[in-house]
Design a protein around this motif. Structure first.
Motif, short mmCIF file in Angstrom:
data_model
loop_
_atom_site.label_atom_id
_atom_site.label_comp_id
_atom_site.label_asym_id
_atom_site.label_seq_id
_atom_site.Cartn_x
_atom_site.Cartn_y
_atom_site.Cartn_z
N GLN A 240 0.81 -1.21 0.00
CA GLN A 240 0.00 0.00 0.00
C GLN A 240 0.85 1.27 0.00
O GLN A 240 0.41 2.33 -0.45
N GLN A 241 2.09 1.18 0.47
CA GLN A 241 2.96 2.36 0.49
C GLN A 241 3.23 2.89 -0.91
O GLN A 241 3.40 4.10 -1.11
N HIS A 242 3.28 1.99 -1.89
CA HIS A 242 3.50 2.43 -3.27
C HIS A 242 2.31 3.24 -3.77
O HIS A 242 2.48 4.17 -4.56
N ALA A 243 1.10 2.90 -3.31
CA ALA A 243 -0.08 3.65 -3.70
C ALA A 243 -0.01 5.06 -3.15
O ALA A 243 -0.35 6.04 -3.84
N GLU A 244 0.46 5.19 -1.93
CA GLU A 244 0.59 6.51 -1.31
C GLU A 244 1.65 7.34 -2.03
O GLU A 244 1.50 8.55 -2.20
N ALA A 245 2.74 6.68 -2.46
CA ALA A 245 3.80 7.39 -3.19
C ALA A 245 3.32 7.84 -4.56
O ALA A 245 3.64 8.95 -5.01
N LEU A 246 2.52 7.01 -5.22
CA LEU A 246 2.00 7.37 -6.54
C LEU A 246 0.95 8.47 -6.45
O LEU A 246 0.85 9.32 -7.33
N ALA A 247 0.17 8.45 -5.37
CA ALA A 247 -0.95 9.38 -5.24
C ALA A 247 -0.50 10.84 -5.19
O ALA A 247 -1.26 11.73 -5.60
N ILE A 248 0.71 11.09 -4.72
CA ILE A 248 1.16 12.48 -4.58
C ILE A 248 1.74 13.05 -5.88
O ILE A 248 2.08 14.23 -5.94
N ILE A 249 1.85 12.21 -6.91
CA ILE A 249 2.38 12.68 -8.18
C ILE A 249 1.27 13.39 -8.96
O ILE A 249 0.20 12.82 -9.19
N GLU A 250 1.52 14.60 -9.36
CA GLU A 250 0.52 15.40 -10.06
C GLU A 250 0.17 14.81 -11.42
O GLU A 250 1.06 14.40 -12.17
N GLY A 251 -1.10 14.73 -11.71
CA GLY A 251 -1.55 14.27 -13.01
C GLY A 251 -1.87 12.79 -13.10
O GLY A 251 -2.38 12.33 -14.12
N VAL A 252 -1.61 12.02 -12.05
CA VAL A 252 -1.83 10.57 -12.12
C VAL A 252 -3.31 10.25 -12.29
O VAL A 252 -3.69 9.33 -13.04
N ASN A 253 -4.19 11.01 -11.63
CA ASN A 253 -5.64 10.75 -11.73
C ASN A 253 -6.14 10.94 -13.15
O ASN A 253 -6.91 10.13 -13.68
N GLN A 254 -5.69 12.01 -13.80
CA GLN A 254 -6.13 12.30 -15.16
C GLN A 254 -5.70 11.22 -16.14
O GLN A 254 -6.46 10.84 -17.04
N VAL A 255 -4.46 10.75 -15.99
CA VAL A 255 -3.94 9.71 -16.89
C VAL A 255 -4.75 8.43 -16.76
O VAL A 255 -5.18 7.83 -17.76
N LEU A 256 -4.99 8.01 -15.53
CA LEU A 256 -5.74 6.76 -15.30
C LEU A 256 -7.18 6.90 -15.76
O LEU A 256 -7.76 5.96 -16.32
N PHE A 257 -7.77 8.07 -15.53
CA PHE A 257 -9.15 8.29 -15.96
C PHE A 257 -9.28 8.18 -17.48
O PHE A 257 -10.27 7.63 -17.99
N ARG A 258 -8.30 8.70 -18.21
CA ARG A 258 -8.36 8.64 -19.68
C ARG A 258 -8.35 7.19 -20.17
O ARG A 258 -8.99 6.88 -21.18
N PHE A 259 -7.62 6.31 -19.48
CA PHE A 259 -7.59 4.91 -19.90
C PHE A 259 -8.94 4.22 -19.70
O PHE A 259 -9.24 3.23 -20.37
N ILE A 260 -9.75 4.73 -18.78
CA ILE A 260 -11.09 4.18 -18.57
C ILE A 260 -12.08 4.82 -19.55
O ILE A 260 -12.92 4.15 -20.14
N LYS A 261 -11.94 6.12 -19.74
CA LYS A 261 -12.86 6.83 -20.63
C LYS A 261 -12.63 6.45 -22.09
O LYS A 261 -13.60 6.26 -22.85
N ASP A 262 -11.38 6.38 -22.50
CA ASP A 262 -11.02 6.05 -23.89
C ASP A 262 -10.14 4.80 -23.89
O ASP A 262 -8.91 4.91 -23.97
N PRO A 263 -10.73 3.63 -23.79
CA PRO A 263 -9.95 2.39 -23.67
C PRO A 263 -9.02 2.18 -24.87
O PRO A 263 -9.40 2.42 -26.02
N ILE A 264 -7.82 1.68 -24.58
CA ILE A 264 -6.84 1.37 -25.63
C ILE A 264 -6.81 -0.12 -25.90
O ILE A 264 -6.86 -0.56 -27.04
N CYS A 265 -6.71 -0.90 -24.82
CA CYS A 265 -6.74 -2.35 -24.95
C CYS A 265 -7.20 -2.92 -23.61
O CYS A 265 -7.06 -2.28 -22.57
N PRO A 266 -7.77 -4.14 -23.60
CA PRO A 266 -8.31 -4.72 -22.37
C PRO A 266 -7.28 -4.83 -21.24
O PRO A 266 -7.61 -4.61 -20.07
N LYS A 267 -6.05 -5.17 -21.56
CA LYS A 267 -5.02 -5.33 -20.54
C LYS A 267 -4.76 -4.02 -19.80
O LYS A 267 -4.63 -4.00 -18.56
#
Length: 433
Positions: A240-267
């Motif tokens: 879980q510590q890696h999640a906390e480290a990733l969460a503080i990086i600016e822009g991570v939410n937007q990048v992940l959201f785009r992969f859900i909104k505009d899917p590229i591949c199932p994986k």
């Protein structure tokens, strides 16, 4: 003419009898373990020869004896029997008219010494940030790994993941753009080394490494995006510590959201859902992240995704939705979506045990922390009561059982005139998912 016809007829009979003959494989060409034609004959210290894949499986199972003599082996070295392999290949060529294909010359498996030498050189080149030397060494390991599963196991068993992760961290700290090629190559190898040991996770979970992978998700090609999101998924799922480290990086939410909104591949979609789930489960930053994802419109996207997605994607989407229902904004978005209740009730007992647990949990949270009467009325109208009763009869986990029982008690007073049963949901149900 009669003589010619007789000869032609006789020749045809002779050809048919020849084709029907059973082709006998010489006994010394057969592996004593599988009794199949050997493709890569190797000789043990006992003097007996086996096909490499079979004797390796025998030894890896914890056996220390020769399968034929049952004597304890003085050495576990597997010596290639080149003469026998050549004889087998010649025999295959001679009998190709019977459909026998020539066995290709096997590649010599990589040895632990070779792997250790390359890793030592890689560590030394990393210290001097010699990108080109490191790239040659990484590609050499990649080539070995592509040749056989045995090579991959040998590379992993000799500590390659920690050295590669350390190299990745070093070059990521230096520069993403300048070292993109070597960084991408390392990620492509690490993809078949998961799960990583603790030391490897420390290097790959550094701020420099995480920022580099996020940069790949934004700027690089499909292969790099896929390797990066899979690496993030493995990291966050392990600690879980890696999640906390990733969460503080600016822009991570937007990048992940785009992969859900505009899917590229199932994986990538599945891995992104897992990463989001881990971020939402982070105690230190989950509320802020949940609010951000809700404002982006993730709740509605998830509900639409759940409708017709396959099992593993549906489970992940329901898990993320369940986490979003922990916050008031997430519940409000769920209340305002007319598909929420039909979708959640529909997935109970229809996908998997995990999907059922998440569906029940979502309904329970929406009822407990919000508009109780409205929730109870609407889920009754889409057939929730009978489904929850059946769920208790079939069996479920303790936590789901408690939530189901509580929901049934609160629904009961509203049943008259409201309850609806969709019979198709009760066909062919089995006790186990």
């Amino acid at each position: 003419m009669m003589v010619f016809g007789w000869r032609r007829k006789n020749a045809r009979k002779k050809q048919q009898s020849t084709s029907n003959m059973e082709l006998l494989i010489p006994n010394h060409f057969l592996c004593p373990i599988s009794l199949d034609l050997m493709k890569d004959p190797v000789t043990l210290s006992s003097g007996f020869t086996y096909d490499r894949s079979n004797i390796e499986a025998w030894l890896q199972a914890g056996n220390f004896t020769c399968p034929v003599t049952n004597q304890i082996l003085t050495s576990f070295d597997l010596i290639p029997n080149h003469n026998l392999r050549k004889m087998i290949q010649d025999w295959c060529v001679e009998n190709r008219k019977f459909g026998i294909q020539r066995i290709p010359t096997p590649r010599v498996p990589v040895s632990p010494t070779q792997v250790s030498d390359v890793l030592s050189s890689l560590a030394a080149s990393t210290r001097s940030l010699d990108q080109y030397e490191c790239l040659d060494l990484v590609q050499k390991m990649k080539k070995w790994g592509n040749e056989s599963e045995r090579n991959r196991c040998c590379i992993v068993d000799n500590g390659a993941s920690a050295v590669l992760a350390s190299t990745f961290n070093a070059f990521a700290t230096d520069s993403f753009e300048r070292n993109a090629i070597i960084l991408e190559e390392i990620l492509s190898i690490l993809d078949w080394m998961f799960p990583l040991d603790v030391e490897s996770q420390i290097y790959l979970g550094s701020q420099a490494s995480l920022r580099c992978m996020l940069w790949f998700l934004e700027c690089r090609d499909l292969s790099s995006k896929q390797n990066s999101i899979v690496a993030l998924k493995e990291l966050l799922s392990s600690d879980q510590q890696h999640a906390e480290a990733l969460a503080i990086i600016e822009g991570v939410n937007q990048v992940l959201f785009r992969f859900i909104k505009d899917p590229i591949c199932p994986k990538i979609t599945k891995a992104s859902l897992t990463v989001i789930f881990c971020l939402l489960s982070s105690p230190s930053s989950s509320e802020k992240i949940k609010s951000a994802f809700v404002k982006m419109g993730l709740v509605s996207l998830l509900i639409e995704m759940i409708i017709d997605s396959e099992r593993s994607t549906c489970e992940r989407a329901l898990g993320v939705l369940d986490r979003l229902c922990d916050c008031e904004e997430g519940r409000e978005e769920a209340y305002n979506n007319c598909l929420t209740w039909p979708v959640l009730v529909k997935k109970i007992l229809r996908v998997s045990e995990l999907a059922t647990e998440y569906s029940v949990s979502c309904i329970w949270k929406l009822n407990k922390y919000g508009r109780k009467e409205k929730v109870l009325v609407e889920v009754l109208q889409v057939g929730a009561f009978q489904k929850l009763v059946l769920l208790l009869q079939l069996g479920c986990g303790d936590e789901t059982k408690e939530k189901t029982t509580e929901l049934l008690k609160q629904m009961n007073p509203y049943r008259n005139g409201l309850e609806c049963i969709e019979s198709v949901d009760f066909k062919n149900l089995k006790r186990s998912f």
